[in-house]
Design an enzyme around this catalytic site. Structure first.
Site, PDB file in Angstrom:
ATOM      1  N   ASP A 179      30.198  64.578 -42.013  1.00  0.00           N
ATOM      2  CA  ASP A 179      30.124  63.975 -41.698  1.00  0.00           C
ATOM      3  C   ASP A 179      28.819  63.825 -41.067  1.00  0.00           C
ATOM      4  OD1 ASP A 179      28.641  61.263 -41.374  1.00  0.00           O
ATOM      5  OD2 ASP A 179      29.977  60.030 -40.406  1.00  0.00           O
ATOM      6  N   LYS A 206      17.500  62.645 -40.331  1.00  0.00           N
ATOM      7  CA  LYS A 206      18.253  62.325 -41.013  1.00  0.00           C
ATOM      8  C   LYS A 206      17.547  61.316 -42.511  1.00  0.00           C
ATOM      9  CE  LYS A 206      23.245  60.769 -43.271  1.00  0.00           C
ATOM     10  NZ  LYS A 206      24.101  60.394 -43.051  1.00  0.00           N
ATOM     11  N   GLU A 259      28.944  58.453 -48.911  1.00  0.00           N
ATOM     12  CA  GLU A 259      29.934  58.157 -47.891  1.00  0.00           C
ATOM     13  C   GLU A 259      30.717  56.815 -48.127  1.00  0.00           C
ATOM     14  OE1 GLU A 259      26.686  57.356 -45.256  1.00  0.00           O
ATOM     15  OE2 GLU A 259      26.348  59.764 -44.911  1.00  0.00           O
ATOM     16  N   ASP A 280      28.841  49.558 -45.455  1.00  0.00           N
ATOM     17  CA  ASP A 280      29.183  51.061 -44.556  1.00  0.00           C
ATOM     18  C   ASP A 280      27.207  50.998 -44.257  1.00  0.00           C
ATOM     19  OD1 ASP A 280      27.721  53.181 -43.524  1.00  0.00           O
ATOM     20  OD2 ASP A 280      28.477  54.155 -45.334  1.00  0.00           O
TER      21      ASP A 280
END
Lengths: 591, 563
Positions: free
Chosen positions: B6, B68, B145, B168
């Protein structure tokens, strides 16, 4: 359809659970990461079978208003892109994108011819799918209050989608045509909810949608509007928001409201209507945005209003002097500006086009700052169809001015010439005034005859169904006048007046016949319209008649020409009356 | 060996699918969560993880975080004398994670399944793959995800099947997925999201409010002070859920500032962000064609979903409370491990099959004539609709606009707007036509094929000639080419990295330096401790160092507890 069930290896009346079980079993051998093509086929079959099962189980329960149109069978080679229909609830299919693309459009052979008019395509898609919400609830209940979530109150909102749907509570349908004269009414389905087991505050969805629109057209800036929307407690609920969004859009497409385009964008974003799969044609949306922004600018902000704008009417671009026209239209009509405007060549046209663009021909929809009377005056004055009082008034002003100018100019010229010739002043004065009045009166007379003829022509050319105060006068106008003309010729000895009347009546009768004949689709190969041929024949007849009269020897002297012309006139009139006999007497309609 | 990773905005985790189910590996400091922060120390070593995060306070100039969010762009960050692309920074984090995994497993890690936000675009996915390659592993699969979270969750779900929504909210990205499990099938119905919405945005909101309340500008702070403020606010954000009112003190130049905030104020500040969460939720539900009551559960994943306002949002929208009985920080990583097990065909997982969707619409640009016959250009005609089950292949026919047109230009776009101008252009394909044919016979069949890894293939076949043309997605500045990846791989391996055994010492020192910046009162003591510890490091006596380190850490724990 059968191939899907065959592929899944289940009977054609299998329920959702069986379909899912079969799918799960087959997936073990057809994994998505191993055999993409086989998986795709399996998945298509699965989706298809599920949607079939969903439709089957809801069909008996749903009423005509809620029933989802059965999905077209798809072939294996070109499966339609479908999302995931879940078995139970009455799910309308994903809003299909109206087929507006004339060119560069994925063409499917079975699809109807791609419409070129996005508004209509949109409406078509609406009729097949009244409101995309699972059941078009007009009266909805808000979700639980923000602070204390109460799942129970949501459960009562609608029969929820358990695998076995409870019969829908017999929705009461009220099909209400929209109150607009010109457009075909978009149907609005109102379904009344049965009384909830627990009384809770109810929202009238239509009122809420209207409130949203009102708020959007009054919000000062997009931030205020989005803040208001965020705060609106009713719109927190998923179902309510969805239904309100659709209602609002339908309302706006029916009756555009003055609104800044930024505010419209906020609305569309909030209700998630501006994405590519929303089923709303982007071109329609763009037109709506332009129209509303124009309304809004006219209402609020003169500075931001364009001095000139290009609009499209009848496929041609026109440049309008927008700000000037709006300023004029804001005041009630007064003599002097009207007079001045009437004299300009294209300003009346600009005004009429602007009014049309703003309201689509419906004066009541104009922004409130614009004077309705004034707008109506110019709209009718410059309208090319039909003769209105306003149009005559404008033309009268023009004719009067032209006649005055011509008469004065020529009078001045002749007076100058007389002065050079050395005529006496009294003679000059007398001659000049004679010339002036003769010219002025002559031009006005010609204009009056022209307008009179046009008026009579229009009056006679009206369809029989048009209400009129003296219908018999309109019907008998031609024969009565024909008789009068012939009488003048025989008894009164006024051959010129008589022949003018008789000949013009003949033209009138032909025009009346051709105007009033039922419209037939034109044959593309045939270039001459029937009306043109009728005129050609008429001109031919006049020519032949004159030739015949010129023939020496008096061979045809005995035949009264005017009588023949009158006869033709009455014949044509008779044909016309025979065609419209159904309006004369109910008994004649049967034959 | 294949592992599941992850790669998060704030934290990253690594694990694998063991015989007893998914298992996460601890890093050198014994923790499962490794902060996704990269720092360069004074002697040119790259530092990743907790130590780097501490250096965000003490050495903000040579430390970088939240990269990211820049994946798929060509943004470069300067560290020392070298410019780093976001792929390279991610690769450094990946390398550190892989080193942890290899230390725990005792064997080489060659392949990985990496989780990405469901709403990541083509460029962002490619960048993630490149990061994997730069870290020296083969990225077997990218898993979305929320899907990963659902896999972790789905294993313990009821066997008779259930529908649920995975919410999420991570450090930098927000994703929603609607899923269904039945008979061992995990079926994703719809995904939606926002790639630039996460816990960091809530922090920004707090920071802006604090600055505007105190009439300060970011320019008034030195980088160190700013880092301190953000860290304080981060702590405040976390504790605000338990205590109704919070207060922070912070140093600006010479003076100390105080700021107070209560829960209501925070809710008010966060309102716009909560609104941004509504749209993806609604769209996912609508695309799944489900009503809120048809969902059996709502699962919260991601560290930021711990904020009470998330539960509040769910309650207001769905009229029920969300469920959270898996660790929101670890769920995605555990799911990635399950996916790696699936990939390896673990016997235990043979019963589970996952079907995913393509989260965005793919199509081409078209023109359209309106009712007045005016041409409207720049419209988006979808070929693959969003939330179609992948792998998928769809075909559509397109026709030239005019007669005697020689070339049909297919511009391929990704996005949801009906106007291509607001969508992302993926590439362009020129298809030659036969200009002598009438327009209606000059159609072109366009086929889009979207595979399970999110790779799009475009084929165009003019119907008249039958020749096939294939689109090679052109290079855009956000994507590295093969050659560039090789070149950067070499240069990355030249970077110095501390041996794993020393990382604990570095972390302790970094923490001490951070505390030194944060707490003025304890500076003298800390300076002394740091000097002592550096001395013991120089002695290279392992036992002395370890003993000293333990005591130093305890002292710092004590210090932090006091303040």
């Amino acid at each position: 359809m059968n191939w899907a069930y065959a592929l899944l290896g289940i009977p054609a009346d299998a329920d959702a659970t069986t379909i899912k079980r079969a799918y799960a079993r087959l997936l073990r051998t057809t994994r998505p990461d191993e055999d993409a093509a086989a998986f795709q086929r399996l998945n298509t079959a699965y989706q298809l079978a599920l949607s079939q099962a969903g439709n089957r189980s809801t069909a008996p329960a749903a009423t005509s208003a809620v029933v989802a149109p059965a999905r077209e069978p798809v072939s294996t080679s070109a499966p339609t892109a479908s999302a995931h229909p879940i078995a139970a609830p009455p799910q309308p299919p994903k809003p299909s994108i109206p087929a507006p693309l004339e060119v560069l459009k994925p063409s499917t052979p079975s699809a109807p011819a791609p419409g070129t008019r996005p508004l209509e395509t949109l409406r078509r898609s609406e009729t097949s799918k009244p409101v995309p919400a699972p059941s078009p609830l007009e009266v909805l209940k808000p979700s639980a209050p923000p602070t204390a979530p109460a799942p129970r109150s949501l459960e009562t909102l609608r029969p929820s989608g358990t695998a076995k749907p409870t019969p829908a509570p017999a929705p009461l349908e009220v099909l209400k045509p929209a109150a607009h004269n010109t457009k075909p009414a978009t149907r609005q389905v109102e379904v009344l909810r049965p009384p909830a087991p627990k009384p809770a505050p109810q929202i009238n969805a239509k009122q809420l949608a209207e409130r949203v629109i009102r708020e959007a057209s009054h919000a000062e800036n997009p931030q205020t509007l989005s803040h208001w929307l965020d705060r609106c407690p009713e719109l927190w609920s998923f179902q309510v928001k969805q239904a309100i969004g659709q209602l609002m859009l339908q309302h706006l497409l029916r009756e555009p409201q003055p609104m800044a385009s930024a505010n419209l964008d906020v609305l569309l974003r909030f209700f998630d209507l501006d994405h590519v799969l929303s089923g709303v044609n982007p071109v329609t949306l763009e037109q709506l945005r332009n129209k509303q922004a124009m309304h809004w600018e006219v209402l609020n902000d003169q500075a931001s209003l364009a001095r000139r704008a290009r609009i499209f009417q009848n496929g041609r671009p026109h440049t309008l002097r927008v700000r000037e026209c709006i300023n004029l239209l804001k005041q009630p009509p007064r003599w002097r500006p009207t007079f001045v405007t009437a004299l300009t060549r294209d300003k009346p046209l600009h005004l009429a086009r602007l009014v049309y663009t703003l309201c689509n021909g419906n004066i009541e929809q104009l922004p409130s700052v614009i004077d309705r009377e004034h707008a109506r005056f110019w709209f009718r004055a410059a309208g090319a169809s039909g003769i209105h009082r306003e149009r005559i008034a404008i033309n009268a002003i023009r004719a009067f001015t032209i006649a005055l100018a011509c008469a004065m100019g020529i009078t001045a010229l002749t007076t100058l010439l007389s002065l050079q010739n050395g005529d006496s002043p009294s003679h000059i004065w007398g001659g000049g005034s004679r010339v002036f009045f003769a010219l002025f009166g002559g031009i006005l007379l010609i204009w009056a005859i022209f307008v009179g003829a046009a008026l009579i022509d229009q009056w006679q050319g009206q369809p029989e169904t048009t209400a009129s105060r003296k219908p018999w006068l309109r019907r008998l106008f031609i024969p009565v006048l024909s008789a009068l003309g012939l009488g003048l010729d025989y008894l009164g000895g006024a051959p010129i007046a008589a022949s003018v009347i008789v000949w013009s009546l003949m033209i009138l009768s032909v025009r009346r016949l051709t105007h009033r004949q039922p419209k037939r689709p034109k044959k593309p190969a045939f270039n001459f319209s029937p009306r043109a041929i009728a005129y050609l024949l008429l001109v031919g007849a006049v020519g032949v008649g004159n030739l015949v009269q010129q023939i020496p020897g008096g061979a045809f002297d005995g035949i009264p020409l005017l009588g023949v012309v009158s006869g033709v006139t009455l014949l044509v009139w008779g044909i016309d009356m025979w065609r419209h006999r159904a309006h004369l007497h109910p008994k004649l309609a049967r034959s | 060996m294949i592992v599941g990773i992850d790669l998060g905005t704030t934290h990253s985790l690594i694990g694998y699918f063991s015989d007893d189910g998914p298992k996460l590996f601890p890093n050198a400091l014994g923790e499962l969560l490794t902060p996704s922060v990269v720092s360069l120390d004074d002697d040119g070593h790259m530092i990743v993880g907790e130590a780097a995060r501490d250096r965000l306070i003490s050495h903000p100039q040579s430390t970088v975080a939240t990269f990211k969010r820049w994946m798929g762009t060509s943004r470069e960050t300067e560290l020392g004398r070298r410019m780093f692309r976001p792929e390279e920074l991610s690769a450094l984090v990946l390398r550190s994670l892989i080193a942890d995994a290899e230390a725990a497993l005792g064997e080489k890690v060659e392949e990985a399944v990496i989780s990405v936000p469901a709403y990541f675009s083509d460029a962002q996915r490619k960048a993630t793959r490149a990061a994997g390659e730069l870290a020296g592993i083969k990225v077997e699969r990218l898993i979305n995800e929320p899907t990963a979270a659902a896999l972790a969750y789905g294993l313990e779900a009821k066997p008779e099947g259930s529908r649920f929504l995975v919410f999420d909210l991570g450090g930098g990205t927000f994703d929603v997925s609607v899923l269904e499990t039945f008979e061992g099938v995990v079926e994703v119905h719809a995904s939606a999201g926002d790639n630039y919405l996460g816990g960091e945005d809530f922090l920004d909101v707090l920071e802006n409010a604090c600055l505007s309340d105190l009439k300060l500008h970011t320019g008034d702070f030195s980088p160190v002070e700013r880092g301190l403020l953000r860290r304080r606010l981060e702590v405040l954000k976390r504790t605000l859920s338990q205590q109704p009112e919070q207060r922070i003190d912070c140093l600006v130049g010479e003076r100390t500032i105080h700021w107070e905030i209560d829960q209501d104020r925070f809710l008010q500040l966060a309102e716009p962000l909560m609104q941004r969460m509504r749209a993806p939720l609604e769209r996912a539900l609508r695309d799944a064609r489900l009503q809120p009551e048809q969902l059996n559960e709502i699962v919260l994943v991601g560290g930021a979903s711990r904020m009470p306002l998330v539960s509040r949002l769910i309650a207001r929208m769905f009229g029920r409370l969300p469920l959270r009985h898996i660790n929101p920080d670890e769920a995605i990583a555990l799911g990635a491990c399950v996916a790696s097990g699936l990939k390896r065909r673990n016997v235990k997982l043979d019963e589970i099959i996952l079907t995913d969707v393509c989260p965005y619409t793919l199509g081409v640009e078209v023109g359209q004539k309106d009712e007045h016959g005016n041409l409207q250009n720049g419209l988006f005609s979808p070929i693959i609709q969003r939330n179609s089950v992948v792998p998928i292949s769809r075909e559509s026919n397109y026709y030239p606009m005019g007669e005697r047109q020689k070339v049909l230009t297919l511009k391929v776009y990704q996005g949801e707007s009906p106007l291509v101008a607001k969508n992302i252009k993926l590439g362009q394909l020129e298809v030659p036509l036969n200009p002598t044919l009438p327009r209606a016979d000059n159609g072109v069949k366009v086929r889009f094929t979207y595979d399970i890894n999110g790779v799009l293939q475009v084929e165009a076949t003019p119907m008249a000639s039958g020749t096939r043309y294939e689109l090679v997605l052109e290079q855009n500045p956000g994507i590295l080419s093969e050659a560039e990846i090789r070149a950067r791989l070499d240069s990355l391996s030249e970077l110095k990295i501390h041996p794993r055994s020393k990382q604990e010492n570095i972390a302790v020192l970094a923490r001490a330096e951070r505390l030194f910046e944060e707490h003025i009162v304890a500076r003298d003591a800390l300076r002394e401790w740091i000097g002592l510890f550096t001395q013991s490091l120089e002695s290279q006596d392992e036992r002395l160092i370890s003993d000293h380190r333990t005591r130093f850490s305890q002292a710092m724990d004590e210090l932090e507890r006091q303040l």
